[in-house]
Design a protein around this motif. Structure first.
Motif, PDB file in Angstrom:
ATOM      1  N   LEU A 246      15.712 -20.357  10.163  1.00  0.00           N
ATOM      2  CA  LEU A 246      15.954 -19.022   9.598  1.00  0.00           C
ATOM      3  C   LEU A 246      15.463 -17.926  10.542  1.00  0.00           C
ATOM      4  O   LEU A 246      16.113 -16.880  10.703  1.00  0.00           O
ATOM      5  N   GLN A 247      14.347 -18.168  11.185  1.00  0.00           N
ATOM      6  CA  GLN A 247      13.806 -17.175  12.124  1.00  0.00           C
ATOM      7  C   GLN A 247      14.715 -17.016  13.345  1.00  0.00           C
ATOM      8  O   GLN A 247      14.979 -15.890  13.790  1.00  0.00           O
ATOM      9  N   LEU A 248      15.217 -18.131  13.873  1.00  0.00           N
ATOM     10  CA  LEU A 248      16.131 -18.061  15.013  1.00  0.00           C
ATOM     11  C   LEU A 248      17.437 -17.378  14.625  1.00  0.00           C
ATOM     12  O   LEU A 248      18.003 -16.591  15.404  1.00  0.00           O
ATOM     13  N   ALA A 249      17.940 -17.699  13.432  1.00  0.00           N
ATOM     14  CA  ALA A 249      19.196 -17.113  12.974  1.00  0.00           C
ATOM     15  C   ALA A 249      19.099 -15.598  12.907  1.00  0.00           C
ATOM     16  O   ALA A 249      20.018 -14.874  13.323  1.00  0.00           O
ATOM     17  N   GLU A 250      17.986 -15.105  12.404  1.00  0.00           N
ATOM     18  CA  GLU A 250      17.797 -13.661  12.284  1.00  0.00           C
ATOM     19  C   GLU A 250      17.586 -13.033  13.665  1.00  0.00           C
ATOM     20  O   GLU A 250      18.170 -11.988  13.986  1.00  0.00           O
ATOM     21  N   LYS A 251      16.789 -13.675  14.505  1.00  0.00           N
ATOM     22  CA  LYS A 251      16.484 -13.148  15.834  1.00  0.00           C
ATOM     23  C   LYS A 251      17.733 -13.008  16.698  1.00  0.00           C
ATOM     24  O   LYS A 251      17.925 -11.990  17.383  1.00  0.00           O
ATOM     25  N   HIS A 252      18.594 -14.021  16.689  1.00  0.00           N
ATOM     26  CA  HIS A 252      19.761 -14.049  17.578  1.00  0.00           C
ATOM     27  C   HIS A 252      21.016 -13.459  16.943  1.00  0.00           C
ATOM     28  O   HIS A 252      22.066 -13.438  17.588  1.00  0.00           O
ATOM     29  N   ARG A 253      20.929 -13.005  15.696  1.00  0.00           N
ATOM     30  CA  ARG A 253      22.097 -12.490  14.977  1.00  0.00           C
ATOM     31  C   ARG A 253      23.238 -13.511  15.044  1.00  0.00           C
ATOM     32  O   ARG A 253      24.352 -13.250  15.510  1.00  0.00           O
ATOM     33  N   VAL A 254      22.937 -14.690  14.560  1.00  0.00           N
ATOM     34  CA  VAL A 254      23.855 -15.832  14.648  1.00  0.00           C
ATOM     35  C   VAL A 254      25.111 -15.588  13.817  1.00  0.00           C
ATOM     36  O   VAL A 254      25.056 -15.048  12.710  1.00  0.00           O
ATOM     37  N   THR A 255      26.255 -16.008  14.376  1.00  0.00           N
ATOM     38  CA  THR A 255      27.547 -15.853  13.694  1.00  0.00           C
ATOM     39  C   THR A 255      28.123 -17.177  13.192  1.00  0.00           C
ATOM     40  O   THR A 255      28.890 -17.197  12.228  1.00  0.00           O
ATOM     41  N   HIS A 256      27.799 -18.282  13.871  1.00  0.00           N
ATOM     42  CA  HIS A 256      28.366 -19.579  13.534  1.00  0.00           C
ATOM     43  C   HIS A 256      27.269 -20.650  13.572  1.00  0.00           C
ATOM     44  O   HIS A 256      26.310 -20.528  14.340  1.00  0.00           O
ATOM     45  N   THR A 257      27.446 -21.690  12.774  1.00  0.00           N
ATOM     46  CA  THR A 257      26.504 -22.811  12.816  1.00  0.00           C
ATOM     47  C   THR A 257      27.165 -24.062  12.272  1.00  0.00           C
ATOM     48  O   THR A 257      28.158 -23.978  11.537  1.00  0.00           O
ATOM     49  N   MET A 258      26.623 -25.189  12.653  1.00  0.00           N
ATOM     50  CA  MET A 258      26.980 -26.483  12.053  1.00  0.00           C
ATOM     51  C   MET A 258      25.711 -27.080  11.482  1.00  0.00           C
ATOM     52  O   MET A 258      24.705 -27.212  12.184  1.00  0.00           O
ATOM     53  N   LEU A 259      25.748 -27.420  10.197  1.00  0.00           N
ATOM     54  CA  LEU A 259      24.619 -28.062   9.539  1.00  0.00           C
ATOM     55  C   LEU A 259      25.135 -29.211   8.689  1.00  0.00           C
ATOM     56  O   LEU A 259      26.240 -29.134   8.144  1.00  0.00           O
ATOM     57  N   VAL A 260      24.344 -30.262   8.560  1.00  0.00           N
ATOM     58  CA  VAL A 260      24.712 -31.351   7.663  1.00  0.00           C
ATOM     59  C   VAL A 260      24.155 -31.039   6.276  1.00  0.00           C
ATOM     60  O   VAL A 260      23.244 -30.203   6.136  1.00  0.00           O
ATOM     61  N   PHE A 273      13.963 -18.271   2.001  1.00  0.00           N
ATOM     62  CA  PHE A 273      15.365 -18.180   2.420  1.00  0.00           C
ATOM     63  C   PHE A 273      15.921 -16.770   2.208  1.00  0.00           C
ATOM     64  O   PHE A 273      16.505 -16.159   3.111  1.00  0.00           O
ATOM     65  N   ASP A 274      15.750 -16.231   1.008  1.00  0.00           N
ATOM     66  CA  ASP A 274      16.361 -14.942   0.666  1.00  0.00           C
ATOM     67  C   ASP A 274      15.698 -13.763   1.362  1.00  0.00           C
ATOM     68  O   ASP A 274      16.222 -12.647   1.339  1.00  0.00           O
ATOM     69  N   ALA A 275      14.562 -13.992   2.011  1.00  0.00           N
ATOM     70  CA  ALA A 275      13.866 -12.908   2.713  1.00  0.00           C
ATOM     71  C   ALA A 275      14.439 -12.669   4.110  1.00  0.00           C
ATOM     72  O   ALA A 275      14.088 -11.677   4.760  1.00  0.00           O
ATOM     73  N   HIS A 276      15.324 -13.550   4.583  1.00  0.00           N
ATOM     74  CA  HIS A 276      15.855 -13.428   5.935  1.00  0.00           C
ATOM     75  C   HIS A 276      17.244 -12.772   5.922  1.00  0.00           C
ATOM     76  O   HIS A 276      18.058 -13.033   5.032  1.00  0.00           O
ATOM     77  N   ASP A 277      17.494 -11.953   6.931  1.00  0.00           N
ATOM     78  CA  ASP A 277      18.767 -11.259   7.069  1.00  0.00           C
ATOM     79  C   ASP A 277      19.760 -12.175   7.778  1.00  0.00           C
ATOM     80  O   ASP A 277      19.667 -12.390   8.989  1.00  0.00           O
ATOM     81  N   LEU A 278      20.707 -12.705   7.024  1.00  0.00           N
ATOM     82  CA  LEU A 278      21.725 -13.605   7.569  1.00  0.00           C
ATOM     83  C   LEU A 278      23.110 -12.962   7.518  1.00  0.00           C
ATOM     84  O   LEU A 278      24.131 -13.644   7.536  1.00  0.00           O
ATOM     85  N   SER A 279      23.137 -11.638   7.493  1.00  0.00           N
ATOM     86  CA  SER A 279      24.405 -10.918   7.318  1.00  0.00           C
ATOM     87  C   SER A 279      25.336 -11.027   8.519  1.00  0.00           C
ATOM     88  O   SER A 279      26.521 -10.694   8.420  1.00  0.00           O
ATOM     89  N   ARG A 302      24.578 -17.260  -1.976  1.00  0.00           N
ATOM     90  CA  ARG A 302      23.381 -16.648  -1.384  1.00  0.00           C
ATOM     91  C   ARG A 302      23.441 -16.462   0.135  1.00  0.00           C
ATOM     92  O   ARG A 302      22.545 -15.837   0.710  1.00  0.00           O
ATOM     93  N   TRP A 303      24.475 -16.987   0.810  1.00  0.00           N
ATOM     94  CA  TRP A 303      24.512 -16.957   2.267  1.00  0.00           C
ATOM     95  C   TRP A 303      25.818 -16.316   2.720  1.00  0.00           C
ATOM     96  O   TRP A 303      26.881 -16.865   2.478  1.00  0.00           O
ATOM     97  N   PRO A 304      25.766 -15.163   3.372  1.00  0.00           N
ATOM     98  CA  PRO A 304      26.995 -14.474   3.792  1.00  0.00           C
ATOM     99  C   PRO A 304      27.861 -15.329   4.728  1.00  0.00           C
ATOM    100  O   PRO A 304      27.366 -16.231   5.409  1.00  0.00           O
ATOM    101  N   GLY A 305      29.155 -14.993   4.751  1.00  0.00           N
ATOM    102  CA  GLY A 305      30.090 -15.676   5.645  1.00  0.00           C
ATOM    103  C   GLY A 305      30.787 -16.834   4.972  1.00  0.00           C
ATOM    104  O   GLY A 305      30.390 -17.314   3.916  1.00  0.00           O
TER     105      GLY A 305
END
Length: 518
Positions: A246-260, A273-279, A302-305
């Motif tokens: 979550l910290q990396l996602a917010e820091k890098h302004r991530v647009t795409h990811t793959m998660l299992v 989770f809800d405290a992080h900006d994932l917009s 709860r998760w944009p995109g």
């Protein structure tokens, strides 16, 4: 995107390494790869790929030869993979969690000429490894010679190589959850097909993709290569933890990811989770393991995109895609066949079943442009994985049992090999898992079939309780069996701290069967 890139990506076939060259020319200072220690822009990545390709050629490797990489994800790992492709050399990415004997067999099976590794694999690189293979350490550790010393000098240029669609791109070894790993040979043409669908998911030079699954998994590579091909940036996370992600996602302004799915589960359950900006997210992807409908719904809420689930196999043969954000009433399915994928159902005898029959459940088989050449050096295993229709068209068997609904969405019941036959009745573990999961005490569950003198097989459940819950095994077993039909009832239910899983989230049901037998 610049015009020569668009012309290249629209071509019937192209080489991913050539696209990196184009990005180095047009956007040289744009970040391509990042990990906790290093960042490479496209100019530096292109130059490093040249040095790697030239080094492999210096060492006598020819197009079609192979190298092995057994390491955690890093900038150097990714650069070696891409540099090998520029030389026409296939890559066998191997799991550092292998046993020494298994690693040795995979290196030998792939005919790998060089082993690239790091400290994470030190324990498995032992005396069982085939002798004579050169070892290069990607991280300065003692598992091989220094990477910088192995590299050709700065400015080195490799001999040009024109990759062909049929050439081996990589050899992915199956997880071995059901036995000895098999080498799945994927061609350059198959990877190019994956890249070409990238525009649909808005990959471009502004893409920032965060990957926390390993580079030896096809799960990761189906997102890694489109990101690089379209000139985006891949941020590599060597080991997943929810807060760090979550910290990396917010820091890098991530647009795409793959998660299992198990990673989604841990992220959504994290108290912050809800405290992080994932917009910044545009698309989130998932594959490799069953994705619970309620969990998908929570991600959508709860998760944009957008949320995309891919259903398919490393072997290829066809893909189903669920665009969950566009189909909120279909979250129990794995979606519809992707464009260019021919997905069918067959019965036990190999006869094709009608997709229009609502009662027709059978093994899923698929055909597409993205299909493995075969299992490396295992023609008999390749034949077992193939099915041919009446016209001789080649399909890959998935081993999964499913059914299409009236709208053409595929619902999976279970792995064919995991189906439990008890007293002559077919029992799908996923049905039972769905019931158990409905109890408030349950955080995770897996059901397996174990031998029974009376019934042949009987279902047993392994349950992870929610933290702080005091429900007993006996109470949960009673509650579950009260809701099941007589032929489905669990013989036993055991609490377990954590379900055993592979690195990409698959439950290792064989280990659970062994645990029950022990």
């Amino acid at each position: 995107m610049h015009s020569d890139f668009q012309a290249a990506i629209d071509s019937e076939f192209g080489a991913i390494a050539d696209l990196v060259r184009l990005h180095a020319r047009h956007t040289p200072g744009h970040a391509a790869l990042a990990d906790a220690q290093h960042t490479l822009d496209y100019r530096a990545l292109d130059a490093l790929m040249d040095r790697i390709a030239a080094s492999l050629q210096r060492d006598g490797l020819q197009p079609g030869d192979a190298i092995a990489v057994c390491a955690t994800s890093s900038v150097n790992y990714a650069a070696v993979f891409l540099g090998a492709l520029r030389a026409g050399v296939a890559v066998a990415p191997l799991a550092p969690g292998s046993t020494p004997a298994s690693l040795a067999r995979m290196i030998s099976d792939a005919d790998a000429r060089i082993l690239f590794s790091d400290a994470s694999a030190a324990e498995v690189i032992g005396p069982a490894q085939p002798g004579g293979i050169a070892r290069v350490a990607l991280d300065g550790s003692q598992v091989g010679g220094a990477f910088d010393a192995w590299l050709a000098p700065a400015g080195a240029q490799p001999r040009p190589v024109a990759a062909q669609p049929s050439w081996p791109f990589n050899i992915i070894y199956s997880s071995g959850t059901t036995g000895e790993p098999k080498g799945i040979v994927q061609g350059h043409g198959m990877r190019w097909a994956h890249v070409q669908r990238g525009a649909r998911y808005e990959y471009d030079s502004r893409t920032v993709t965060l990957l926390s699954t390993p580079l030896y998994s096809n799960t990761t590579l189906v997102v890694f290569f489109p990101t690089i091909a379209f000139g985006g940036c891949v941020v590599l996370m060597p080991k997943f933890d929810a807060l760090g992600y979550l910290q990396l996602a917010e820091k890098h302004r991530v647009t795409h990811t793959m998660l299992v799915p198990v990673q989604y589960q841990r992220l959504m359950a994290h108290p912050r989770f809800d405290a992080h900006d994932l917009s910044s997210y545009k698309f989130k992807f998932s594959t490799s393991a069953p994705f619970n409908a309620a969990l998908k719904a929570d991600v959508l809420k709860r998760w944009p995109g957008g949320l995309i689930e891919f259903y398919g196999m490393t072997e290829g043969g066809g893909t189903c895609i669920l665009e969950a954000h566009l189909n909120p009433t279909k979250l129990h399915t794995v979606g519809q066949p992707a464009q260019g994928s021919d997905i069918r159902l067959i019965d036990e005898e190999g006869n094709e079943l009608s997709r229009d029959d609502p009662d027709a459940a059978g093994e899923v088989v698929g055909h597409s442009a993205g299909m493995m050449t075969g299992y490396h050096r295992q023609p008999e295993k390749t034949r077992e994985a193939e099915w041919f229709d009446a016209a001789g068209k080649r399909f890959i068997r998935t081993g999964d049992v499913g059914r299409f609904d009236a709208d053409g969405f595929l619902t999976l019941f279970d792995r064919k090999k995991d189906m439990i036959i008890s007293g002559g009745f077919n029992i799908y573990p996923s049905d039972l898992e769905g019931v158990v999961r409905g109890h408030a005490a349950v955080a995770d569950v897996a059901v397996v079939g174990v031998p029974s003198e009376q019934w042949g097989e009987t279902p047993v459940a392994f349950v992870v309780r929610r933290e702080g819950d005091t429900t007993t095994e006996a109470a949960l077993l009673q509650w579950t069996n009260d809701q099941l039909g007589k032929t489905q009832r669990l013989a036993r239910l055991s609490f377990i701290d954590e379900l055993p899983r592979s690195a990409i989230g698959k439950v290792l049901k064989r280990e659970l069967r062994e645990r029950d037998a022990g």
